[in-house]
Write a protein that holds these residues in place. Structure first.
Motif, PDB file in Angstrom:
ATOM      1  N   LEU A   1       0.814  -1.214   0.000  1.00  0.00           N
ATOM      2  CA  LEU A   1       0.000   0.000   0.000  1.00  0.00           C
ATOM      3  C   LEU A   1       0.847   1.263   0.000  1.00  0.00           C
ATOM      4  O   LEU A   1       0.553   2.211  -0.743  1.00  0.00           O
ATOM      5  N   THR A   2       1.887   1.304   0.819  1.00  0.00           N
ATOM      6  CA  THR A   2       2.695   2.519   0.881  1.00  0.00           C
ATOM      7  C   THR A   2       3.384   2.808  -0.449  1.00  0.00           C
ATOM      8  O   THR A   2       3.506   3.958  -0.863  1.00  0.00           O
TER       9      THR A   2
ATOM     10  N   ALA B   1       2.178   1.928  -3.415  1.00  0.00           N
ATOM     11  CA  ALA B   1       1.129   2.411  -4.309  1.00  0.00           C
ATOM     12  C   ALA B   1       0.866   3.889  -4.067  1.00  0.00           C
ATOM     13  O   ALA B   1       0.779   4.693  -5.007  1.00  0.00           O
ATOM     14  N   ASN B   2       0.748   4.260  -2.798  1.00  0.00           N
ATOM     15  CA  ASN B   2       0.456   5.654  -2.471  1.00  0.00           C
ATOM     16  C   ASN B   2       1.607   6.582  -2.846  1.00  0.00           C
ATOM     17  O   ASN B   2       1.386   7.711  -3.307  1.00  0.00           O
TER      18      ASN B   2
ATOM     19  N   GLY C   1       1.341   7.125  -6.422  1.00  0.00           N
ATOM     20  CA  GLY C   1       0.175   7.962  -6.671  1.00  0.00           C
ATOM     21  C   GLY C   1       0.458   9.431  -6.422  1.00  0.00           C
ATOM     22  O   GLY C   1      -0.016  10.301  -7.171  1.00  0.00           O
ATOM     23  N   VAL C   2       1.255   9.720  -5.394  1.00  0.00           N
ATOM     24  CA  VAL C   2       1.604  11.110  -5.101  1.00  0.00           C
ATOM     25  C   VAL C   2       2.451  11.694  -6.226  1.00  0.00           C
ATOM     26  O   VAL C   2       2.268  12.849  -6.635  1.00  0.00           O
TER      27      VAL C   2
ATOM     28  N   LYS D   1       0.043  12.465  -8.905  1.00  0.00           N
ATOM     29  CA  LYS D   1      -0.806  13.590  -8.512  1.00  0.00           C
ATOM     30  C   LYS D   1      -0.094  14.905  -8.736  1.00  0.00           C
ATOM     31  O   LYS D   1      -0.696  15.899  -9.168  1.00  0.00           O
TER      32      LYS D   1
ATOM     33  N   TYR E   1      -6.218   7.325  -8.073  1.00  0.00           N
ATOM     34  CA  TYR E   1      -6.996   6.641  -7.038  1.00  0.00           C
ATOM     35  C   TYR E   1      -6.277   5.357  -6.622  1.00  0.00           C
ATOM     36  O   TYR E   1      -5.854   4.572  -7.477  1.00  0.00           O
ATOM     37  N   THR E   2      -6.148   5.154  -5.318  1.00  0.00           N
ATOM     38  CA  THR E   2      -5.690   3.874  -4.805  1.00  0.00           C
ATOM     39  C   THR E   2      -6.908   3.042  -4.443  1.00  0.00           C
ATOM     40  O   THR E   2      -7.764   3.489  -3.683  1.00  0.00           O
TER      41      THR E   2
END
Length: 434
Positions: free
Chosen positions: A11-12, A14-15, A18-19, A22, A29-30
């Motif tokens: 998860l980390t 992926a985020n 994503g940042v 962004k 979107y995650t």
């Protein structure tokens, strides 16, 4: 519908990816539950990221998780597929990459670029270095859950993947995107399904992305996120938003540091740059007016495609620098008067852009003289100082004048490390909620 699909092993990761996306103005979107995904809900999503929590599980379980998610999310709209791996090569690199290759088909090839420059992760000569140390000599080698005892990326992938693996080294990177594209095609023709590329800098990652695009081959990006972001920036236009605040950077400094800082910005973020031909500003009033209008027109013509526009003096490259003594004699004026003409021309360009396109809400200026001229032309009473972005870079808002409230960051041309302007512009984007 998403044009970028990132399947991450945690998860980390992926985020974090994503940042990065962004910051380039993509809607990212995650998604954490495939059973609850409704593709219609992703209509306004540019990039979807799905963490499979597969780093520490058995290889066959990791394969199944990644394969199932890829089957669910693949579509004809997707331009970038990515397998987000750990920046220190932990986990099921091979089985996860195999899963995406199997799902997407035999015409896809995995391009591995496991570089994260800002975190000190690079691949050189096929060896992973973490802050200058070989991977197997760092604490990663004794990680309690997913230890890595080998520094050679190719060895790790060969141990874990069922597909042929090959490497492209720095010596091939030095010959440009067309040569590199040919090398990629050559390795694919030999049967490689996984190609690992040396990469040390952001420039390397952009070169690999350009080579991939030039090769016209279908690929899966396998990396910790920075290569995925570089490839997306070149292939995907962010979705139009109802309201979009744009940023204009006005840079007239010719200090050697400015060149590196601007190139870092251009490599890191989606920007449209127009160089101001300084000579034209001084040759005659007619030439100056024509050059000012040219720059304004070129910026406004591309504004709809970019959040960040940059107006840069061509003097950041030494071969374009003017002989001030010549113009002092020609114009019969002092050095200060010559530079004033240049500064006021940059200010006029900025003023007209803000006047004609009201979506510009952020302004970055580099160089004290340029900043003063811009503030005078904007008829501002001063700056409401709000924060220090980095040493000698101040953030605030314009007070009074036609553009009261505009967000602005000012910085000396010689100040900061290579990423200083990129950091300033990123800060502005965050303040504008881009």
């Amino acid at each position: 519908m998403p044009e970028c699909v990132v399947i991450a092993d945690d998860l980390t990761g992926a985020n974090a990816t994503g940042v990065l996306l962004k910051k380039m103005n993509y809607n990212a979107y995650t998604v954490m539950n495939e059973e609850r995904i409704e593709l219609s809900s992703l209509e306004n999503c540019d990039c979807v990221l799905y963490p499979t929590d597969s780093r520490g599980v058995e290889p066959d379980i990791a394969y199944n998780r990644v394969y199932n998610v890829c089957e669910l999310l693949k579509s004809e709209h997707v331009k970038v597929y990515a397998n987000r791996i750990d920046s220190t090569l932990r986990g099921n690199l091979g089985s996860e990459t195999d899963a995406m290759l199997d799902s997407l088909g035999e015409d896809y090839t995995a391009i591995v670029a496991p570089c994260f420059p800002s975190s000190g992760r690079i691949l050189l000569g096929g060896y992973m270095l973490v802050n200058g140390q070989l991977l197997h000599k760092t604490d990663i080698a004794i990680d309690p859950k997913t230890p890595v005892a080998v520094s050679e990326a190719e060895v790790l992938f060969k141990e874990q993947s069922k597909y042929p693996v090959s490497s492209i080294y720095t010596k091939d990177m030095m010959k440009g995107k067309h040569y590199l594209a040919d090398r990629i095609k050559e390795e694919i023709q030999k049967g490689s399904r996984i190609i690992i590329c040396d990469c040390v800098t952001q420039e390397d990652l952009d070169l690999i992305a350009d080579a991939v695009i030039t090769s016209r081959k279908k690929i899966i990006a396998v990396d910790p996120g920075v290569f995925t972001a570089a490839l997306s920036r070149k292939l995907i236009k962010p979705s139009e938003k109802a309201e979009k605040s744009r940023i204009l950077a006005v840079v007239g400094s010719v200090h050697p540091a400015t060149k590196g800082q601007m190139e870092d910005l251009w490599l890191s973020q989606r920007t449209h740059n127009v160089f101001v031909q300084t000579k034209e500003l001084l040759d005659s009033k007619e030439a100056r007016d024509k050059e000012i209008q040219r720059v304004i027109h070129e910026i406004l013509a591309e504004s709809g495609k970019n959040v960040i526009s940059t107006v840069t003096g061509d003097g950041i490259y030494p071969e374009n620098r003017i002989d001030f003594n010549y113009y002092k004699s020609k114009l019969n004026c002092t050095m200060d008067e010559v530079t004033q003409i240049i500064n006021e021309s940059f200010a006029e360009i900025a003023y007209q852009i803000f006047k004609k396109e009201d979506s510009y809400k952020g302004l970055y200026t580099s160089g004290g003289d340029i900043t003063v001229s811009v503030c005078r032309r904007f008829d501002t009473a001063g700056l409401d100082l709000l924060d220090e972005v980095l040493p000698l870079a101040a953030y605030g808002r314009l007070l009074k004048g036609e553009f009261e409230g505009i967000h602005i960051i000012t910085k000396g041309g010689s100040q900061g490390q290579k990423d200083a302007i990129n950091r300033c512009v990123t800060y502005l984007k965050e303040k504008l909620y881009i």
